[in-house]
Design a protein around this motif. Structure first.
Motif, PDB file in Angstrom:
ATOM      1  N   ILE A  23      36.692   9.831   8.288  1.00 11.25           N
ATOM      2  CA  ILE A  23      37.680   8.912   8.037  1.00 11.25           C
ATOM      3  C   ILE A  23      38.983   9.457   8.102  1.00 11.25           C
ATOM      4  N   GLU A  24      39.606  10.452   7.424  1.00 16.46           N
ATOM      5  CA  GLU A  24      40.861  11.042   7.762  1.00 16.46           C
ATOM      6  C   GLU A  24      41.202  11.352   9.382  1.00 16.46           C
ATOM      7  N   ARG A  25      40.510  11.963  10.023  1.00 15.96           N
ATOM      8  CA  ARG A  25      40.656  12.426  11.146  1.00 15.96           C
ATOM      9  C   ARG A  25      40.316  11.340  12.478  1.00 15.96           C
ATOM     10  N   HIS A  26      39.296  10.765  12.507  1.00 21.88           N
ATOM     11  CA  HIS A  26      38.914   9.715  13.293  1.00 21.88           C
ATOM     12  C   HIS A  26      38.942   8.249  13.097  1.00 21.88           C
ATOM     13  N   ILE A  27      39.442   7.732  11.982  1.00 25.64           N
ATOM     14  CA  ILE A  27      39.678   6.305  11.808  1.00 25.64           C
ATOM     15  C   ILE A  27      40.962   6.065  11.351  1.00 25.64           C
ATOM     16  N   LYS A  28      41.541   6.536  10.294  1.00 25.83           N
ATOM     17  CA  LYS A  28      42.775   6.478   9.963  1.00 25.83           C
ATOM     18  C   LYS A  28      43.895   6.591  11.080  1.00 25.83           C
ATOM     19  N   LYS A  29      44.792   5.586  10.849  1.00 28.37           N
ATOM     20  CA  LYS A  29      45.987   5.584  11.678  1.00 28.37           C
ATOM     21  C   LYS A  29      47.099   6.298  11.194  1.00 28.37           C
ATOM     22  N   GLY A  30      47.971   6.917  11.938  1.00 24.13           N
ATOM     23  CA  GLY A  30      49.381   7.353  11.447  1.00 24.13           C
ATOM     24  C   GLY A  30      49.214   8.967  10.897  1.00 24.13           C
TER      25      GLY A  30
END
Length: 108
Positions: A23-30
């Protein structure tokens, strides 16, 4: 012909650490903008793709780190620049494995 595998068959889990990493590295933007990102994918679709890749994906021998980790890849049109999903699983005990990360393949 017998199927050759890095690992014996077993159960593969995704724990909080693996899910948070994805989630943190490969989904969230910014955040981690230099990392490859999933675009417009539901949690259900991602879990289905993870399962399919683990069951039927090809082993990437150049990226794998036996005997503890294996990198599996599967073709999915529109996923990453190379149309491939990469899933890294790690052996945690005999017959038990966890997903370390999963991401679209944009470069190699």
């Amino acid at each position: 012909m017998q199927k050759v595998s890095y690992f014996p068959e077993g159960e593969v889990i995704i724990d909080d650490e693996g899910a948070t990493h994805i989630i943190e590295r490969h989904i969230k933007k910014g955040v981690y903008d230099y990392k490859s990102k999933f675009e417009q994918i539901t949690a259900k679709q991602l879990l289905q793709m993870l399962e399919e890749t683990i069951k039927t994906g090809e082993i990437n021998c150049r990226r794998s780190n036996p005997p503890k980790e294996v990198v599996l890849e599967k073709y999915y049109p529109g996923i990453g620049a190379k149309n491939r999903l990469r899933v890294v699983i790690r052996k945690i005990s005999n017959g038990s494995y966890k997903i370390v990360t999963a991401h679209p393949v944009d470069w190699d």
